[in-house]
Design a protein around this motif. Sequence first.
Motif, short mmCIF file in Angstrom:
data_model
loop_
_atom_site.label_atom_id
_atom_site.label_comp_id
_atom_site.label_asym_id
_atom_site.label_seq_id
_atom_site.Cartn_x
_atom_site.Cartn_y
_atom_site.Cartn_z
N ASP A 153 46.99 19.99 70.89
CA ASP A 153 45.48 19.60 70.40
C ASP A 153 44.41 19.53 69.60
OD1 ASP A 153 45.81 18.97 73.21
OD2 ASP A 153 45.05 20.84 74.20
N ALA A 154 44.43 18.95 68.69
CA ALA A 154 43.55 18.85 67.66
C ALA A 154 42.17 19.89 67.84
CB ALA A 154 42.78 16.86 67.44
N ALA A 202 50.66 24.11 61.89
CA ALA A 202 50.32 23.50 60.96
C ALA A 202 50.77 23.01 59.65
CB ALA A 202 48.74 23.50 61.46
N LYS A 220 50.28 15.51 65.37
CA LYS A 220 49.73 14.80 65.92
C LYS A 220 47.77 13.97 65.61
CE LYS A 220 52.93 15.36 68.99
NZ LYS A 220 53.54 13.40 69.51
N TRP A 221 47.93 14.87 64.67
CA TRP A 221 46.12 15.12 63.96
C TRP A 221 46.66 15.56 62.73
CZ3 TRP A 221 45.19 20.41 62.67
CH2 TRP A 221 45.53 21.01 63.30
N TRP A 222 45.45 15.57 62.02
CA TRP A 222 45.33 15.76 60.30
C TRP A 222 44.14 15.36 60.35
CZ3 TRP A 222 43.02 11.81 56.54
CH2 TRP A 222 43.01 12.28 55.48
N THR A 223 43.25 16.66 59.43
CA THR A 223 41.77 16.99 59.02
C THR A 223 41.96 15.83 57.84
OG1 THR A 223 42.52 18.46 57.77
CG2 THR A 223 42.59 19.29 59.69
N ILE A 285 48.97 9.58 64.10
CA ILE A 285 48.30 11.15 64.15
C ILE A 285 46.67 10.20 64.17
CG2 ILE A 285 48.08 12.42 62.39
CD1 ILE A 285 50.57 11.66 61.74
N GLU A 286 45.42 10.75 64.94
CA GLU A 286 44.61 11.26 65.23
C GLU A 286 43.45 12.12 63.57
OE1 GLU A 286 41.41 14.09 68.59
OE2 GLU A 286 43.63 13.80 68.30
N ARG A 287 42.45 11.24 63.29
CA ARG A 287 41.71 11.93 62.37
C ARG A 287 40.71 13.21 62.88
NH1 ARG A 287 44.18 6.53 61.02
NH2 ARG A 287 44.04 6.71 58.86
N VAL A 288 41.02 13.49 62.34
CA VAL A 288 39.71 15.13 62.33
C VAL A 288 39.16 15.79 61.66
CG1 VAL A 288 39.64 17.45 63.62
CG2 VAL A 288 41.68 16.43 63.63
#
Length: 338
Positions: A153-154, A202, A220-223, A285-288
Amino acid sequence: MKHYLKYGAVAAISLAFAGEAMATEWNVSVWGKRRAFTEHVEKLAELVSEKTNGEFTLNISYGGLSKNKENLDGISIGAFEMAQFCAGYHRDKNPTITVLELPFLGVETLEQERELSMALYAQDAVKEDLARWNATLLMPSPMPQYNLVGLGDAPAALKDFEGLSVRATGGIGKAMEAVGAVPTSMSATEVRQAMDSGVVKAVAFAPHAHMAFGTIENGKWWTTNLNPGTVNCPVVANTDALNDLSDANREALLGSIDEALDHYVDNYTNNTMAKWGPALDERGIERVSFSAEGLAAFKERVAGPAATSWIEDMNARGLPAQELYDFATSKLEELKGM
């Protein structure tokens, strides 16, 4: 007639061997594969060969000469003549340059990172530090701010990093620890396996490394804006080998550094970063992004204490820590036109 031909042939062969003996080859130890991070080394090799008509060549080895965490040791014993390493891999071996790995130092561009590094490398305390390894600093490998690619989870807020196992070295590791994450230091080549096996959830890298070492393949995600800092990864030469070069070859090498760095920055800006957004999109990939207030609190919690701790630690080693820190921060303000 045969007599003269005989001696003429011998002379020609002798000259050929003399010319061959005059050629100089340096072995260069880097790791991974050719990527944005090594483009200045590749360009330097190209320029040196061109300027010397092939009489001086740099043979670049991607992992064939040494492990990346042992490159400075290899330089010290003359196992090879040039190498790239990252300060955060072995902070005790190169403490002075770790000032540039402090979290939230405030570097905003690759050009600022380049100029700040070159200015710091010219300081006497830094030269003496690397001289312990018979190493002469040649040039940095400027990188943008690190951000995280992760699994699961992001994180929606900084508090969500609590307990997260993160590959993060140097000051970035300190920053992540401050928000409750569990930093682990490992070399770039070990990261994908650690991620696949669940050792880390991460990874903190610059964009080129996320692509080169495959973290985006299962991430799955990237800050987008955590920006806790970056690492400092110099290219050094064995000092004895550098001193042993002919004047022409030394000039070809040192006189090519600026052009090699120009190429590096241009390639990173116009090639690597152009690929980054599409690479994330292709993989879903979700951007956070975090709020300005949250980031300000993060910086306040981390930056001051990290700098104070670094200065105290370096002072205990007998290094001019406050002087180096003040130099780095004032130089950066100068570069930013503040």
